[in-house]
Design a protein around this motif. Sequence first.
Motif, short mmCIF file in Angstrom:
data_model
loop_
_atom_site.label_atom_id
_atom_site.label_comp_id
_atom_site.label_asym_id
_atom_site.label_seq_id
_atom_site.Cartn_x
_atom_site.Cartn_y
_atom_site.Cartn_z
N GLY A 1 -5.91 9.25 -5.06
CA GLY A 1 -6.17 8.11 -4.26
C GLY A 1 -5.19 7.70 -3.46
O GLY A 1 -5.35 6.92 -2.15
N GLU A 2 -4.04 7.87 -3.69
CA GLU A 2 -2.72 7.85 -2.78
C GLU A 2 -2.74 8.51 -1.42
O GLU A 2 -3.31 9.73 -1.41
N ARG A 3 -2.48 8.13 -0.37
CA ARG A 3 -2.48 8.64 0.92
C ARG A 3 -1.21 8.60 1.48
O ARG A 3 -0.66 7.46 1.57
N ILE A 4 -1.07 9.65 2.48
CA ILE A 4 0.09 9.49 3.62
C ILE A 4 -0.26 9.92 4.80
O ILE A 4 -1.40 10.74 5.09
N ASP A 5 0.16 9.26 5.91
CA ASP A 5 -0.32 9.71 7.31
C ASP A 5 0.72 10.10 8.08
O ASP A 5 2.03 10.25 7.62
N ARG A 6 0.47 10.13 9.48
CA ARG A 6 1.68 10.58 10.35
C ARG A 6 2.95 9.67 10.36
O ARG A 6 3.95 10.41 10.58
N ARG A 7 2.78 8.46 9.81
CA ARG A 7 3.93 7.83 9.82
C ARG A 7 4.90 8.08 8.84
O ARG A 7 6.05 8.21 8.85
N PHE A 8 4.49 8.94 7.87
CA PHE A 8 5.43 9.42 6.71
C PHE A 8 6.35 10.35 7.25
O PHE A 8 7.48 10.50 6.98
N ASP B 1 -2.17 16.51 11.20
CA ASP B 1 -2.39 16.71 12.50
C ASP B 1 -4.10 17.04 12.68
O ASP B 1 -4.43 16.33 13.68
N ARG B 2 -4.77 17.50 11.49
CA ARG B 2 -6.28 17.38 11.88
C ARG B 2 -6.96 16.51 11.49
O ARG B 2 -7.89 15.76 12.40
N ASP B 3 -6.60 15.58 10.33
CA ASP B 3 -7.54 14.58 9.85
C ASP B 3 -6.79 13.33 9.91
O ASP B 3 -7.63 12.33 9.73
N GLY B 4 -5.63 13.26 10.21
CA GLY B 4 -4.74 12.04 10.44
C GLY B 4 -4.14 11.51 8.84
O GLY B 4 -3.49 10.76 9.20
N ALA B 5 -4.55 11.97 7.88
CA ALA B 5 -3.80 11.76 6.69
C ALA B 5 -3.96 12.91 5.76
O ALA B 5 -4.89 13.73 5.92
N ASP C 1 11.07 20.73 5.12
CA ASP C 1 10.12 21.75 5.03
C ASP C 1 9.27 21.74 3.73
O ASP C 1 8.28 22.20 3.47
N THR C 2 9.88 20.73 2.83
CA THR C 2 8.88 20.46 1.53
C THR C 2 7.67 20.06 1.94
O THR C 2 6.86 20.08 1.05
N PHE C 3 7.44 19.49 2.83
CA PHE C 3 6.16 18.87 3.35
C PHE C 3 5.49 19.47 4.33
O PHE C 3 4.60 18.91 4.86
N ASP C 4 5.88 20.89 4.81
CA ASP C 4 5.07 21.55 5.76
C ASP C 4 3.68 21.66 5.48
O ASP C 4 2.95 21.50 6.45
N GLU C 5 3.38 21.78 4.19
CA GLU C 5 1.93 21.97 3.90
C GLU C 5 0.93 20.96 4.39
O GLU C 5 -0.12 21.17 4.54
N TYR C 6 1.57 19.68 4.49
CA TYR C 6 0.72 18.50 4.66
C TYR C 6 0.74 18.34 6.20
O TYR C 6 -0.25 17.54 6.77
N ARG C 7 1.70 18.98 7.28
CA ARG C 7 1.50 18.63 8.50
C ARG C 7 0.26 19.17 9.19
O ARG C 7 -0.27 18.36 10.05
N SER C 8 -0.29 20.15 9.03
CA SER C 8 -1.49 20.51 9.72
C SER C 8 -2.70 19.86 9.10
O SER C 8 -3.50 19.57 10.06
N THR C 9 -2.58 19.43 7.82
CA THR C 9 -3.76 18.53 7.39
C THR C 9 -3.80 17.26 7.99
O THR C 9 -4.74 16.66 8.64
N ALA D 1 0.82 -1.09 0.00
CA ALA D 1 -0.04 -0.10 -0.06
C ALA D 1 0.86 1.16 0.02
O ALA D 1 2.02 1.26 0.80
N PHE D 2 0.40 2.27 -0.78
CA PHE D 2 1.14 3.52 -0.92
C PHE D 2 1.41 4.11 0.36
O PHE D 2 2.57 4.58 0.94
N VAL D 3 0.28 4.12 1.45
CA VAL D 3 0.50 4.65 2.78
C VAL D 3 1.43 4.17 3.65
O VAL D 3 1.99 4.80 4.50
#
Length: 248
Positions: free
Chosen positions: A156-163, A146-150, A136-144, A76-78
Motif C-alpha cells: 500500500g505504500e506509494r512513491i510519486d514524482r517528488r521522490f 512517468d506513465r501513472d504518476g506513482a 540507477d537503483t530506482f530506474d525501474e520506477y521511473r517509467s511507471t 504519509a509514506f508518499v
Amino acid sequence: MPESHRIPIETATATGSPPEVAAVHHQADSDDWIVFCHGLRSDKSGSYEGRCRRAVREGYNAVRFDCRGCGESDGAFVDATLEARLADLRAVIEYFDPDSYVLFGSSFGGKMAVHAAATDDRVRAVATRAPVTTTDTFDEYRSTIDRDGAVQFETGERIDRRFLEALDRYPFDDVVESLSVPVAIFHGGADDVVDPADSFAAARRLETDVLLERFAGEGHRFSRAAEDRLRKRLFDWLEWAGGESGRC
C-alpha cells in the motif's frame, strides 16, 4: 531501559501541531552516540533494536527512529522523500544534541547517512549496509511514474514524482566532494536490490578512508549469521576509527 520519544518535525505545509517522528534511545553511561537510519520501506524495529542493544554493550548511546510515514511516526509514506527523511534525521540529532556521533544507514538509509555526514562536522564516522549510491537503483520506477504518476507497492505504500525529483537533487558527487570521515560499507554479494558493484564504485570514488566488505552469498537482507558478523565488524571498525579521528 530504552526510552521512547516523540520528536516534532517542522514542515512548510503543516497546520496546527507539527507531525512527530517516533524514536527510541538506548542509553549508555558514556558520551558516545550512534544513530541508525532504516531503509526505504523499513522501520526502526527488528534488526535495529538488536543493533542498538549491541551498541550499548559496546559503550554507545544508540538511537533508532522511524522516518515520517513509517512505523510509529506521523505522516504519509508518499511524502517521505530523501529531503524529508534528512529533515527527520536532523530533527532527531538536534533533539538528543550529541557533541559528536556515528551514523549507520542501511539501503536507502545508507544514502541518508552519507549525505548527512557530508554536511555535519559532528559526524565522526559513517557505516552503511547495502547503501544506495546511484539513482540507477530506482530506474525501474521511473517509467511507471512517468506513465501513472506513482508507484504503489503491494503493502500500500506509494512513491510519486517528488521522490525521484528529490533523489536527483542529491547526487553522490556531493558526498565525494565533502565527506572526509572514515566510511565502512558492508554489502551482500548476492544482493539483487542494490547492486554490489555500486558500492565498489562508490568506494573507489571516495577520498577518505574506506572499509568495504563483501558478504559472499548474502542478499539484500542478511542472514542471522551475517548480521552477527556485521555487528562485530562494525564495532571493531569503530574502535579503529575512533583512534583515527578521536573516539567515535
